[in-house]
Design a protein around this motif. Sequence first.
Motif, PDB file in Angstrom:
ATOM      1  N   LEU B  22       0.812  -1.209   0.000  1.00  7.35           N
ATOM      2  CA  LEU B  22       0.000   0.000   0.000  1.00  7.35           C
ATOM      3  C   LEU B  22       0.851   1.266   0.000  1.00  7.35           C
ATOM      4  CD1 LEU B  22      -2.876   0.927  -0.065  1.00  7.35           C
ATOM      5  CD2 LEU B  22      -2.883   1.005   2.418  1.00  7.35           C
ATOM      6  N   GLY B 186      -0.282  15.699 -11.484  1.00  9.78           N
ATOM      7  CA  GLY B 186      -1.114  14.827 -12.294  1.00  9.78           C
ATOM      8  C   GLY B 186      -0.298  13.755 -12.981  1.00  9.78           C
ATOM      9  N   ILE B 189       0.433  10.832 -10.690  1.00  9.53           N
ATOM     10  CA  ILE B 189      -0.866  10.214 -10.394  1.00  9.53           C
ATOM     11  C   ILE B 189      -1.320   9.382 -11.591  1.00  9.53           C
ATOM     12  CG2 ILE B 189      -3.315  10.634 -10.086  1.00  9.53           C
ATOM     13  CD1 ILE B 189      -2.676  12.959  -8.304  1.00  9.53           C
ATOM     14  N   TYR B 190      -1.256   9.976 -12.745  1.00  6.54           N
ATOM     15  CA  TYR B 190      -1.736   9.271 -13.932  1.00  6.54           C
ATOM     16  C   TYR B 190      -0.907   8.031 -14.233  1.00  6.54           C
ATOM     17  CZ  TYR B 190      -3.621   8.543 -18.577  1.00  6.54           C
ATOM     18  OH  TYR B 190      -4.222   8.001 -19.681  1.00  6.54           O
ATOM     19  N   LEU B 193      -1.737   5.388 -11.920  1.00  8.27           N
ATOM     20  CA  LEU B 193      -3.011   4.759 -12.222  1.00  8.27           C
ATOM     21  C   LEU B 193      -2.872   3.762 -13.363  1.00  8.27           C
ATOM     22  CD1 LEU B 193      -5.511   7.729 -11.851  1.00  8.27           C
ATOM     23  CD2 LEU B 193      -5.516   5.611 -10.549  1.00  8.27           C
ATOM     24  N   THR B 196      -1.306   0.852 -11.807  1.00  9.58           N
ATOM     25  CA  THR B 196      -1.870   0.556 -10.481  1.00  9.58           C
ATOM     26  C   THR B 196      -0.768   0.418  -9.443  1.00  9.58           C
ATOM     27  OG1 THR B 196      -1.913  -1.837 -10.901  1.00  9.58           O
ATOM     28  CG2 THR B 196      -3.887  -0.572 -11.420  1.00  9.58           C
ATOM     29  N   LYS B 198       0.412   1.341  -6.230  1.00  5.55           N
ATOM     30  CA  LYS B 198      -0.260   1.956  -5.094  1.00  5.55           C
ATOM     31  C   LYS B 198       0.537   3.043  -4.392  1.00  5.55           C
ATOM     32  CE  LYS B 198      -3.001  -2.098  -4.027  1.00  5.55           C
ATOM     33  NZ  LYS B 198      -3.264  -3.163  -3.064  1.00  5.55           N
ATOM     34  N   MET B 201       0.462   6.206  -6.174  1.00  8.63           N
ATOM     35  CA  MET B 201      -0.878   6.796  -6.156  1.00  8.63           C
ATOM     36  C   MET B 201      -1.107   7.561  -4.860  1.00  8.63           C
ATOM     37  SD  MET B 201      -3.630   4.077  -7.479  1.00  8.63           S
ATOM     38  CE  MET B 201      -3.052   2.697  -8.394  1.00  8.63           C
ATOM     39  N   ILE B 202      -0.755   6.895  -3.768  1.00  5.57           N
ATOM     40  CA  ILE B 202      -1.010   7.528  -2.472  1.00  5.57           C
ATOM     41  C   ILE B 202      -0.069   8.697  -2.250  1.00  5.57           C
ATOM     42  CG2 ILE B 202      -0.938   7.208  -0.002  1.00  5.57           C
ATOM     43  CD1 ILE B 202      -2.303   4.716  -0.225  1.00  5.57           C
ATOM     44  N   GLY B 205      -1.090  11.501  -4.613  1.00  6.02           N
ATOM     45  CA  GLY B 205      -2.424  11.961  -4.243  1.00  6.02           C
ATOM     46  C   GLY B 205      -2.413  12.732  -2.936  1.00  6.02           C
ATOM     47  N   ALA B 206      -1.725  12.139  -1.947  1.00  9.30           N
ATOM     48  CA  ALA B 206      -1.690  12.792  -0.639  1.00  9.30           C
ATOM     49  C   ALA B 206      -0.987  14.138  -0.716  1.00  9.30           C
ATOM     50  CB  ALA B 206      -1.001  11.880   0.374  1.00  9.30           C
ATOM     51  N   CYS B 208      -0.920  16.129  -3.196  1.00 11.32           N
ATOM     52  CA  CYS B 208      -1.840  17.087  -3.825  1.00 11.32           C
ATOM     53  C   CYS B 208      -2.871  17.573  -2.821  1.00 11.32           C
ATOM     54  CB  CYS B 208      -2.509  16.417  -5.027  1.00 11.32           C
ATOM     55  SG  CYS B 208      -3.375  17.572  -6.067  1.00 11.32           S
ATOM     56  N   VAL B 209      -3.418  16.626  -2.060  1.00 13.81           N
ATOM     57  CA  VAL B 209      -4.411  17.006  -1.061  1.00 13.81           C
ATOM     58  C   VAL B 209      -3.781  17.940  -0.033  1.00 13.81           C
ATOM     59  CG1 VAL B 209      -5.820  16.155   0.828  1.00 13.81           C
ATOM     60  CG2 VAL B 209      -5.800  14.933  -1.325  1.00 13.81           C
TER      61      VAL B 209
END
Lengths: 385, 235, 235
Positions: B22, B186, B189-190, B193, B196, B198, B201-202, B205-206, B208-209
Amino acid sequence: MTSANSAQTEGPSPYPSAASLEFQHVGKRYPGAVRAAIEDLSFEVPAGEICVLVGPSGCGKTTAMRLVNRMIDLTAGDILLDGVSVTRRKPAELRREIGYVIQQIGLFPHQTIAQNIATVPKLLGWDKQRTTARVQELLTLVSLDAEMGERYPGELSGGQRQRVGVARALAADPPLMLMDEPFGAIDPINRARLQDELLRLQAEIRKTIVFVTHDIDEAIKMGDRIAIMREGGHLAQYATPDVLLADPADEFVARFVGADRGLKRLTLSAIKDIQLLDGLTARVGEPAAEARERAARHGSDELVLIDGGEQPIGRLPVARLDGKPVAVEDAEPLAATARRQTSLHDALSLVVADGNRPLVVVDDDGRLAGLVDLKLISDALQTRR
Amino acid sequence: MASGPVIPDFGRGSSCVRDNGLFCWGWVKQNWSDTLQPALLQHILLTAVAVVIGTAIAFTLALAAHRRGWIATPVVLVTGLLYTIPSLALFQLLVPLTGLTRTTAEIALVSYTLLILFRNMLAGLSGVPGEVKDAARGMGMTERQLLWKVELPLALPAVVAGLRIATVTVISLATVAVFVVDEGLGAPIYSALQQTFKTEMIAAGALCVALALLADFLLVLLQRALSPWMRVARA
Amino acid sequence: MNDFIDAFKFIGDNASLLWHLTLDHLALAGAAMGISLLIAIPLGVWLGHLHRGSFAAINISNIGRALPSLALISIGVALLGIGFVNVMVALIVLAVPPMLTNAYVAIDGVDRDAVEAARGMGMRGSEVLWRVELPLALPLIFAGIRTAVVYVIATATLGSVAGANTLGNVIVDQATYRLPGVIGAAICVAALALVFELLFAGLQRLVTPRGLRSRRRAPAEVGPAVVGTAAAESM
């Protein structure tokens, strides 16, 4: 004849920091309107006086005021400030020399009180030191603590805000002040207080003020001259409060000042303006016979009991006198006394409340000065024409 | 499109990565400076440029609309229309016009800021109480002085509120810019994706958030700092 | 310009494909909205009725608005794998905040006098809620639902990169469908969003008690921080 409660003066003020104002056949018609908002308005305000514009809503009093500082522009006639037409100057420049106070005040919420007050001085380019000193001076003048300067308008009460509004208008020491229902949004108690303070201020600084209100009582209290206006900006009467109340020019004015204008006139003078009646007195410890004899000689059935220091204690009906010397217990305590500054209006109220018996008047030191009765008061009304 | 994150490579990647765990902290540390950090900085740059240009345009339009009311309606219509177009689509639509460049991305991002910035600025300016303006004019301020000393300062809270919304919107949309130019968060992230992957991605993504929340928070502070008078209302 | 005209041709030629994708798109959006409604509205209404938790309820939408959608989808994929479910979860996370906040503010802000009067007449708490607070709050609650619906429909487009079937499938694949295809699908998404915007605007008007109708303007266009813009925060 002047009185303590109103700001009446005896003629134009020689004060240089105030300007005279003259409306010459002023007219204002909005484009497309059937009738003019103001038609042929003419009057003069001598320097240093408060002129109150009063009338029912829609009569054009606020419009007339806003014509002076060109918030609205004239369509006819002219307005002269100290002899110079207001149209000669650029509006922004003209307004910096005229103090402007409106009902909702319009303090800048994003600035401190000190910054608000300093607005016009800053616009005029005063240096920092001079401005700061002036702000402090004004805060004191309107009875606000010095530390208020750092607060924001949102933190102040309505009454405090209105004081700041007045201070802000006075900041650059303008020769003319325009005030549009400045105390209209304030509760009655604070309103009276603010009115008194403005009068006190005016006694000190003597500006020319144009004051707009719809309240005739406020007009009588504040104005040296009152202009009663009718719809269409017509001047129904322009006179001092006393003349206005004694001699209303027509039906409209008479109705506007109210049927109780006689009583209103009494607010304009005080006990000190009239000749008091001598009080018939009896001293404590005096032999009853002497007192009775004095009363009989003057045909009165009542005496005023006074003590050793000439201070009135009560009313002594002659019937109460018997053989013994005059004593305190024989007298009826006084319901009220008046001072020389008491207005005739309040005096009348006291007399009537006490069953029309003569009112006892005392000096500042408490000593009996004389009596006032109903006839004396009503005579005063008759003679003041 | 991928800028080359470490693909799970049997033999070279750690066991965590090979098993597509993960979140492999090791991978993050390893790839920070060549993948994640550049992407983050590009993202910040993309956002900043879009917000600055958007603010400039919206500000000019808002001032014009404040002066002449009729301007507001057409502006709201046009910017509203732009706003409704799904971002993915807007990016794609611009490609034939301005190519797969940063410019294309910026044009799209700027378009999305315009509606909210314009509306908030105009609302801020219109929200100045009438009696304050009357008093200001009555005291002798010219229209220009009125604007700069009274109206704009009082409009500032609403403007910054709009700036806040616009900024986080752009941060969000800038991730989609990957379809046009290989920049910003992006990109990782892309590509993650696609594979896949993980951890990436995290991580991306995190990041960015976190960026969005941080920007939002900082702008709230700015809003408070610029409007001290709003905090001291009478009890 | 040609491409634009071709786009309409594309729609015509590929009606069946687009129709199926539209259904998938709506299924995704619908599922997300359904679950979000079940979470957000009861919670918001309950908190608002008790006048509790205002700080959280109001700020949750600020935070929710700041969350970058693609980043959220990315994290969702890492946690839940690609496909329908994780995109739906990401959409739920994005849809709940505005609806929750609106529901809270709507109920919390109901005219206190009306509530007082109702209590004074002997209504129990639950009766006050159903007979007074909800009817009065319904317009604003619906405004929040409307905002969320449009947002979800627009954002669902991105689900295509995470394994869900939506109209975005076409938009991301310019290679296969060419520009006219991309534009065509974009028009479909925009049209979809617009249709639902109008639908819910109409519903909002229907649920506004007649007595409030003339005042309806004010709540719907309330400050930026809380209710969100009327147009889609499209993704």
